[in-house]
Design an enzyme around this catalytic site. Structure first.
Site, PDB file in Angstrom:
ATOM      1  N   LYS A  92       0.812  -1.223   0.000  1.00 40.48           N
ATOM      2  CA  LYS A  92       0.000   0.000   0.000  1.00 40.48           C
ATOM      3  C   LYS A  92       0.848   1.277   0.000  1.00 40.48           C
ATOM      4  O   LYS A  92       0.432   2.308  -0.500  1.00 40.48           O
ATOM      5  CB  LYS A  92      -0.930  -0.002   1.213  1.00 40.48           C
ATOM      6  CG  LYS A  92      -1.960  -1.129   1.159  1.00 40.48           C
ATOM      7  CD  LYS A  92      -3.359  -0.591   1.144  1.00 40.48           C
ATOM      8  CE  LYS A  92      -4.366  -1.620   0.670  1.00 40.48           C
ATOM      9  NZ  LYS A  92      -4.404  -2.846   1.484  1.00 40.48           N
ATOM     10  N   GLU A 114      -9.803   6.370   3.169  1.00 47.41           N
ATOM     11  CA  GLU A 114     -10.667   5.381   3.792  1.00 47.41           C
ATOM     12  C   GLU A 114      -9.794   4.219   4.229  1.00 47.41           C
ATOM     13  O   GLU A 114      -8.704   4.024   3.679  1.00 47.41           O
ATOM     14  CB  GLU A 114     -11.715   4.875   2.789  1.00 47.41           C
ATOM     15  CG  GLU A 114     -11.215   3.769   1.837  1.00 47.41           C
ATOM     16  CD  GLU A 114     -10.115   4.209   0.869  1.00 47.41           C
ATOM     17  OE1 GLU A 114      -9.975   5.406   0.635  1.00 47.41           O
ATOM     18  OE2 GLU A 114      -9.396   3.313   0.351  1.00 47.41           O
ATOM     19  N   SER A 383       1.698  -9.796  -0.665  1.00 43.81           N
ATOM     20  CA  SER A 383       1.329  -8.371  -0.672  1.00 43.81           C
ATOM     21  C   SER A 383       1.614  -7.683   0.661  1.00 43.81           C
ATOM     22  O   SER A 383       1.791  -6.465   0.711  1.00 43.81           O
ATOM     23  CB  SER A 383      -0.143  -8.217  -1.044  1.00 43.81           C
ATOM     24  OG  SER A 383      -0.956  -9.037  -0.224  1.00 43.81           O
TER      25      SER A 383
END
Ligand SMILES: *Cc1c(COP(=O)(O)O)cnc(C)c1O
Length: 405
Positions: A92, A114, A383
């Site tokens: 991210k 968010e 990830s």
């Protein structure tokens, strides 16, 4: 497929994507699209992004040969792309850095974001601290309860976490509030969306910022093996880590496979597998984009379930819908149980604790690798790291950690 024309100027990937927003939001979306086009063509902007990826986020992340997992499964050679080693523990940060730099370039002093599990909120709070931007993170109260540690982490980083007590009190509702804030404060605020979702230009912008994953992995596997992989596997929530891995391989003879959250199985509807459930997963519009959306018979957004909060979302990024339609990528799912199993197996065999999201991709390689010849190569995207998930794992496996009663 001609990838240079995908998406078109209005953000359409074939019949998916586009801009489906109320009139009040249109100026903000258009301003962002223009700013992104300019930034994307600006060598200085790209150089600063790459510099921070290297010196701040810790890139390139390694490509690790999973020796014991490979031996255990007895088929294809398995490599792990280690996004778990990026700063803040997941992919991210790549997107958050890119968008925060863009926000600063646009003269915005404030970002809103968010978050569901909290990973994107933490990444956003992190880059806001780095660049000196104010940061407000919207989070459903149910998610805040489940992810208390990430809430605290965001506050330590100087962000304000605003509880959202509407709807199912989870990610979908947090996105609604973040969009509302953006419309109201667009003069000084950028909406830092966390996945390859939303109205144009978000899906293409997030893909571009995440495509560093595949770019590195492609170079690394060529370096290690002298050839391309046969198969790339990634989990798919909104789809950003998967598209980030896939993009560099789009013109190669490499199979691309996305893994959705099968939750408790497709039958009962307790899942987030938009493609695997033809009854509930249908073309629709959610949060500004046209794509596959899990919905009830009368078109309400369906409630979803996954043991991994990061995959627990009713819509899938529009580019994945497109890649599936043209047959360039395949999609499957792993259930909660399969993911938990894969989580434990990778931890014990490789000393790498994957995020429960990433464990869905690991579950698929566990199914696929044994039937592949030993000279074949697979890249699995890890990830994120699993530290955030240990309490969930303990709860699901019914293990008492002691301490609290
Ligand atoms: C958020 C998250 C995901 C899911 O998001 P995508 O946009 O589909 O990548 C997957 N893995 C981790 C570790 C995450 O934090």
């Amino acid at each position: 497929m001609n990838p240079t024309h995908i998406p078109d100027r209005r953000g359409r990937f074939g019949s998916y994507g586009g801009i489906f927003v109320p009139e009040t939001l249109m100026p903000a979306v258009e301003e962002l699209a223009v700013a992104y086009d300019e930034a994307h063509a600006d060598a200085a902007f790209l150089a600063e992004f790459e510099h921070l990826l290297r010196t701040y986020a810790g890139r390139p992340t390694p490509l690790t040969f999973a020796r014991r997992l490979t031996a255990d499964l007895g088929g294809a050679k398995i490599y792990l792309k280690r996004e778990d080693l990026a700063h803040t523990g997941a992919h991210k940060i790549n997107n958050a850095l890119g968008q925060a730099l863009l926000a600063r370039r646009m003269g915005k002093s404030r970002i809103v974001a968010e978050t569901g599990a909290g990973q994107h909120g933490v990444a956003s709070a992190t880059v806001a601290a780095l660049l000196g931007l104010a940061c407000v993170v919207y989070m459903g109260t149910e998610d805040m309860r489940r992810q208390r540690i990430n809430v605290f982490r965001m506050r330590l980083l100087g962000a304000e976490v605003r509880p959202v007590d509407a709807g199912s009190r989870t990610l979908k509702d947090a996105i609604n509030e973040a969009i509302r804030d953006w419309v109201t404060n667009v003069a000084d605020t950028h909406y830092l969306l966390g996945s390859a979702l939303g109205p144009h230009p978000y899906p293409v912008m997030v893909r571009d910022f995440q495509s560093v994953i595949g770019k590195e992995a492609r170079e690394q596997i060529l370096q290690a093996e002298g050839e391309l992989p046969d198969l790339c596997i990634a989990c798919v929530g909104g789809g950003s880590n998967a598209i980030g891995l896939f993009h560099a391989f789009r013109n190669d003879p490499v199979e691309l496979l996305g893994v959705e959250a099968g939750g408790m199985g497709i039958e009962g509807g307790q899942h987030a597998a938009r493609f695997a459930d033809p009854e509930r997963g249908r073309l629709g519009v959610l949060h500004g984009t046209q794509t596959y959306v899990l919905q009830t018979r009368d078109g309400q957004i369906a409630l979803t379930h996954s043991v991994s909060a990061g995959l627990d979302y009713a819509a899938i990024g529009p580019e994945h819908a497109y890649l599936r339609e043209i047959g360039r990528a395949g999609y499957t799912y792993a259930t909660d149980d399969e993911a938990l199993d894969a989580f434990q197996r990778l931890s014990r065999l490789e000393g790498i604790m994957p995020a429960l999201e990433s464990a869905h991709a690991v579950a698929e390689v566990i199914k696929r690798a044994p039937d592949m010849p030993p000279e074949s190569l697979v890249i699995v995207n890890i990830s994120g790291r699993g530290d955030k998930d240990i309490f969930t794992v303990a709860e699901v496996l019914d293990i008492d950690l002691g301490g609290e009663e």
